[in-house]
Design a protein around this motif. Structure first.
Motif, PDB file in Angstrom:
ATOM      1  N   MET A  90       0.769  -1.263   0.004  1.00 58.35           N
ATOM      2  CA  MET A  90       0.093  -0.056   0.105  1.00 58.35           C
ATOM      3  C   MET A  90       0.973   1.312   0.104  1.00 58.35           C
ATOM      4  O   MET A  90       0.949   1.783   0.965  1.00 58.35           O
ATOM      5  CB  MET A  90      -0.788  -0.008   1.251  1.00 58.35           C
ATOM      6  CG  MET A  90      -1.874  -0.997   1.257  1.00 58.35           C
ATOM      7  SD  MET A  90      -3.490  -0.149   1.007  1.00 58.35           S
ATOM      8  CE  MET A  90      -4.039  -0.802  -0.320  1.00 58.35           C
ATOM      9  N   CYS A  91       1.323   1.466  -0.978  1.00 57.80           N
ATOM     10  CA  CYS A  91       2.208   3.021  -1.325  1.00 57.80           C
ATOM     11  C   CYS A  91       3.319   2.711  -0.092  1.00 57.80           C
ATOM     12  O   CYS A  91       3.222   2.126   1.018  1.00 57.80           O
ATOM     13  CB  CYS A  91       1.480   4.081  -0.943  1.00 57.80           C
ATOM     14  SG  CYS A  91       0.406   4.312  -2.339  1.00 57.80           S
ATOM     15  N   ARG A  92       4.323   3.397  -0.262  1.00 57.28           N
ATOM     16  CA  ARG A  92       5.422   3.598   0.503  1.00 57.28           C
ATOM     17  C   ARG A  92       5.778   5.226   0.239  1.00 57.28           C
ATOM     18  O   ARG A  92       5.818   5.794  -0.763  1.00 57.28           O
ATOM     19  CB  ARG A  92       6.590   2.957   0.241  1.00 57.28           C
ATOM     20  CG  ARG A  92       6.754   1.432   0.215  1.00 57.28           C
ATOM     21  CD  ARG A  92       6.684   0.753   1.443  1.00 57.28           C
ATOM     22  NE  ARG A  92       4.975   1.054   2.051  1.00 57.28           N
ATOM     23  CZ  ARG A  92       4.682   0.286   3.254  1.00 57.28           C
ATOM     24  NH1 ARG A  92       5.587  -0.198   4.034  1.00 57.28           N
ATOM     25  NH2 ARG A  92       3.717   0.394   3.503  1.00 57.28           N
ATOM     26  N   VAL A 133       6.013   6.212  -3.656  1.00 58.99           N
ATOM     27  CA  VAL A 133       5.598   5.150  -4.710  1.00 58.99           C
ATOM     28  C   VAL A 133       4.408   4.560  -4.525  1.00 58.99           C
ATOM     29  O   VAL A 133       3.992   4.303  -3.370  1.00 58.99           O
ATOM     30  CB  VAL A 133       6.686   4.199  -4.848  1.00 58.99           C
ATOM     31  CG1 VAL A 133       7.976   4.923  -5.222  1.00 58.99           C
ATOM     32  CG2 VAL A 133       6.990   3.514  -3.272  1.00 58.99           C
ATOM     33  N   ARG A 134       3.558   4.359  -5.647  1.00 53.22           N
ATOM     34  CA  ARG A 134       2.134   3.943  -5.273  1.00 53.22           C
ATOM     35  C   ARG A 134       1.726   2.613  -5.711  1.00 53.22           C
ATOM     36  O   ARG A 134       2.141   1.967  -6.884  1.00 53.22           O
ATOM     37  CB  ARG A 134       1.363   5.103  -6.308  1.00 53.22           C
ATOM     38  CG  ARG A 134      -0.215   4.890  -6.213  1.00 53.22           C
ATOM     39  CD  ARG A 134      -1.021   5.685  -6.833  1.00 53.22           C
ATOM     40  NE  ARG A 134      -2.272   5.409  -6.676  1.00 53.22           N
ATOM     41  CZ  ARG A 134      -3.437   5.594  -7.474  1.00 53.22           C
ATOM     42  NH1 ARG A 134      -2.971   5.778  -8.870  1.00 53.22           N
ATOM     43  NH2 ARG A 134      -4.499   5.374  -7.337  1.00 53.22           N
ATOM     44  N   SER A 135       0.945   2.138  -4.998  1.00 49.34           N
ATOM     45  CA  SER A 135       0.201   0.892  -5.142  1.00 49.34           C
ATOM     46  C   SER A 135      -1.065   1.399  -5.243  1.00 49.34           C
ATOM     47  O   SER A 135      -1.754   1.250  -4.167  1.00 49.34           O
ATOM     48  CB  SER A 135       0.520  -0.173  -4.270  1.00 49.34           C
ATOM     49  OG  SER A 135      -0.272  -1.251  -4.283  1.00 49.34           O
ATOM     50  N   ALA A 136      -1.818   1.411  -6.305  1.00 48.64           N
ATOM     51  CA  ALA A 136      -3.116   1.738  -6.338  1.00 48.64           C
ATOM     52  C   ALA A 136      -4.117   0.727  -5.578  1.00 48.64           C
ATOM     53  O   ALA A 136      -4.023  -0.310  -5.928  1.00 48.64           O
ATOM     54  CB  ALA A 136      -3.597   2.139  -7.762  1.00 48.64           C
ATOM     55  N   THR A 137      -4.870   1.340  -4.939  1.00 47.63           N
ATOM     56  CA  THR A 137      -6.038   0.563  -4.338  1.00 47.63           C
ATOM     57  C   THR A 137      -6.686   0.056  -5.295  1.00 47.63           C
ATOM     58  O   THR A 137      -7.383   0.867  -6.364  1.00 47.63           O
ATOM     59  CB  THR A 137      -6.843   1.404  -3.136  1.00 47.63           C
ATOM     60  OG1 THR A 137      -5.664   1.765  -2.114  1.00 47.63           O
ATOM     61  CG2 THR A 137      -7.681   0.717  -2.531  1.00 47.63           C
ATOM     62  N   VAL A 138      -7.608  -1.098  -5.102  1.00 44.63           N
ATOM     63  CA  VAL A 138      -8.357  -1.738  -6.240  1.00 44.63           C
ATOM     64  C   VAL A 138      -9.835  -0.602  -6.374  1.00 44.63           C
ATOM     65  O   VAL A 138      -9.939  -0.201  -5.474  1.00 44.63           O
ATOM     66  CB  VAL A 138      -8.882  -3.011  -5.626  1.00 44.63           C
ATOM     67  CG1 VAL A 138     -10.373  -3.529  -6.456  1.00 44.63           C
ATOM     68  CG2 VAL A 138      -7.989  -3.989  -5.459  1.00 44.63           C
ATOM     69  N   ASN A 162      -0.568   7.158   2.656  1.00 45.41           N
ATOM     70  CA  ASN A 162      -0.373   5.623   2.515  1.00 45.41           C
ATOM     71  C   ASN A 162      -1.447   4.868   3.192  1.00 45.41           C
ATOM     72  O   ASN A 162      -1.495   5.088   4.535  1.00 45.41           O
ATOM     73  CB  ASN A 162       1.052   5.320   3.284  1.00 45.41           C
ATOM     74  CG  ASN A 162       1.088   3.815   3.443  1.00 45.41           C
ATOM     75  OD1 ASN A 162       1.987   3.438   4.449  1.00 45.41           O
ATOM     76  ND2 ASN A 162       0.698   2.847   2.890  1.00 45.41           N
ATOM     77  N   GLY A 163      -2.352   4.554   2.443  1.00 48.26           N
ATOM     78  CA  GLY A 163      -3.707   3.856   3.116  1.00 48.26           C
ATOM     79  C   GLY A 163      -4.830   3.970   2.212  1.00 48.26           C
ATOM     80  O   GLY A 163      -4.615   3.897   0.929  1.00 48.26           O
ATOM     81  N   LEU A 164      -5.731   3.888   2.754  1.00 50.80           N
ATOM     82  CA  LEU A 164      -7.166   3.807   1.915  1.00 50.80           C
ATOM     83  C   LEU A 164      -8.322   4.288   2.756  1.00 50.80           C
ATOM     84  O   LEU A 164      -8.205   4.168   3.941  1.00 50.80           O
ATOM     85  CB  LEU A 164      -7.326   2.555   1.285  1.00 50.80           C
ATOM     86  CG  LEU A 164      -7.448   1.246   2.458  1.00 50.80           C
ATOM     87  CD1 LEU A 164      -8.897   1.305   2.908  1.00 50.80           C
ATOM     88  CD2 LEU A 164      -7.000  -0.056   1.586  1.00 50.80           C
ATOM     89  N   THR A 183      -9.511   9.636  -6.335  1.00 46.61           N
ATOM     90  CA  THR A 183      -9.185   8.673  -5.259  1.00 46.61           C
ATOM     91  C   THR A 183      -9.206   9.139  -4.022  1.00 46.61           C
ATOM     92  O   THR A 183      -9.512  10.062  -3.508  1.00 46.61           O
ATOM     93  CB  THR A 183      -7.618   8.418  -5.632  1.00 46.61           C
ATOM     94  OG1 THR A 183      -6.834   9.845  -5.343  1.00 46.61           O
ATOM     95  CG2 THR A 183      -7.297   8.090  -7.105  1.00 46.61           C
ATOM     96  N   ASP A 184      -9.451   7.909  -3.142  1.00 45.71           N
ATOM     97  CA  ASP A 184      -9.231   8.245  -1.715  1.00 45.71           C
ATOM     98  C   ASP A 184      -8.131   9.339  -1.133  1.00 45.71           C
ATOM     99  O   ASP A 184      -8.323  10.122  -0.543  1.00 45.71           O
ATOM    100  CB  ASP A 184      -9.265   6.826  -1.113  1.00 45.71           C
ATOM    101  CG  ASP A 184      -8.294   6.209  -1.332  1.00 45.71           C
ATOM    102  OD1 ASP A 184      -7.466   6.253  -2.149  1.00 45.71           O
ATOM    103  OD2 ASP A 184      -8.143   4.801  -0.877  1.00 45.71           O
ATOM    104  N   SER A 185      -7.177   8.997  -1.713  1.00 45.48           N
ATOM    105  CA  SER A 185      -6.142   9.865  -1.331  1.00 45.48           C
ATOM    106  C   SER A 185      -5.993  11.361  -1.454  1.00 45.48           C
ATOM    107  O   SER A 185      -5.896  12.120  -1.073  1.00 45.48           O
ATOM    108  CB  SER A 185      -4.521   9.517  -2.157  1.00 45.48           C
ATOM    109  OG  SER A 185      -4.157   8.367  -1.851  1.00 45.48           O
TER     110      SER A 185
HETATM  111  N1  GLN Z   1      -5.477   4.533  -1.764  1.00 43.93           N
HETATM  112  C1  GLN Z   1      -4.619   5.288  -2.227  1.00 43.93           C
HETATM  113  C2  GLN Z   1      -4.479   5.145  -3.941  1.00 43.93           C
HETATM  114  O1  GLN Z   1      -4.846   4.189  -4.305  1.00 43.93           O
HETATM  115  C3  GLN Z   1      -3.037   4.926  -1.775  1.00 43.93           C
HETATM  116  C4  GLN Z   1      -2.565   3.796  -2.350  1.00 43.93           C
HETATM  117  C5  GLN Z   1      -1.748   3.160  -0.915  1.00 43.93           C
HETATM  118  O2  GLN Z   1      -1.258   3.441   0.057  1.00 43.93           O
HETATM  119  N2  GLN Z   1      -1.208   1.892  -1.591  1.00 43.93           N
HETATM  120  O3  GLN Z   1      -3.713   5.969  -4.422  1.00 43.93           O
END
Ligand code: GLN
Length: 252
Positions: A1-3, A88-93, A115-117, A144-146
């Motif tokens: 989930m993102c860093r 760096v991003r890991s997009a939430t579904v 970093n979260g959702l 997006t939630d961010s």
């Molecule tokens: N939910 C946010 C997004 O999709 C942040 C993702 C995350 O922390 N992995 O961009």
């Protein structure tokens, strides 16, 4: 989930800050050690903001993986700053994959990353929208939630101090969406504020530098793991970690 990562200290090359250390943000993009709540790598883009004296905050972002962007070892290696915030991003579904969705988000002298959702997205935003006029929703940098958390924070920064803005947004988001994970990172060029709700965070502060990061960027000494439900305020020579005092987020 993102860093994410925030740096304050002697000016360094921005590209070098992203890649220096055995476990740099660059390495964390494909080999993170402590991803929680889904996601394995951070391949959905990256961004970096740096403070450039009187010119204010400048930013660079790309929806491609950080390891594929020659700007990191190229143009960003030629830019120097003593205040940097990067993610760096890991997009939430369910969230769009696009450049505008890559943190840090910037406004005035502020830069911000989540970093979260927000749990229960998108239904949960019905409750959150009550705190935002429609025009602010239209101004969100991405759907997006961010971007929504940033829009709430930005609005509250106008009314109060950064610590209060973060605390009140976290409290409201958890009340509306208890399954949220909310590691927020905010900087104004001379101080970093960060929260822990559901994700990892580390800090290393000495007289000359302050580094706050989802994971330690090297194996060196001095890293402190921030417990969950804390608010961090960091600058060179100063690290404050206080309780968030929020109880709503049960059953995450
Ligand atoms: N939910 C946010 C997004 O999709 C942040 C993702 C995350 O922390 N992995 O961009």
């Amino acid at each position: 989930m993102c860093r994410h990562l925030g740096y304050l200290g002697p000016p360094r090359a921005v590209g070098e800050l992203l890649t220096a250390g055995t476990h740099s943000l660059f390495v964390q993009s494909w080999a993170p050690r402590d991803m929680r709540g889904g996601g394995t790598i951070n391949a959905d883009g990256f961004g970096v903001a740096w403070w450039d004296g009187a010119a204010g905050v400048r930013g660079y972002r790309n929806a491609a993986p950080i390891w594929s962007d020659p700007a990191v070892g190229g143009v960003l290696a030629g830019v120097r700053s003593g205040s940097v915030l990067a993610a760096v991003r890991s997009a939430t579904v369910g969230m769009p994959l696009e450049r505008a969705a890559c943190a840090p988000f910037e406004d005035g002298s502020w830069a911000f990353s989540l970093n979260g959702l927000i749990g229960g997205w998108p239904e949960s935003i019905a409750a959150l929208a009550e705190w935002l006029p429609a025009v602010e929703l239209l101004r969100m940098p991405a759907l997006t939630d961010s971007a929504l958390v940033w829009t709430l924070v930005r609005r509250r920064l106008v009314a109060g101090g950064p610590a209060d803005a973060l605390r009140s947004v976290i409290s409201d988001v958890l009340a509306a969406a208890p399954r949220s994970r909310l590691n927020l990172l905010l900087g104004d060029g001379s101080t970093l504020w960060a929260s822990t709700v559901g994700h990892s965070l580390w800090a290393r502060v000495d007289d000359a530098t302050a580094l706050v990061a989802s994971e330690p960027v090297d194996d060196g000494p001095g890293w402190i793991q921030v417990p969950d439900r804390r608010l961090v305020r960091a600058r060179p020579g100063q690290l404050e970690i206080t309780e968030l005092d929020i109880t709503e987020a049960e059953g995450r």
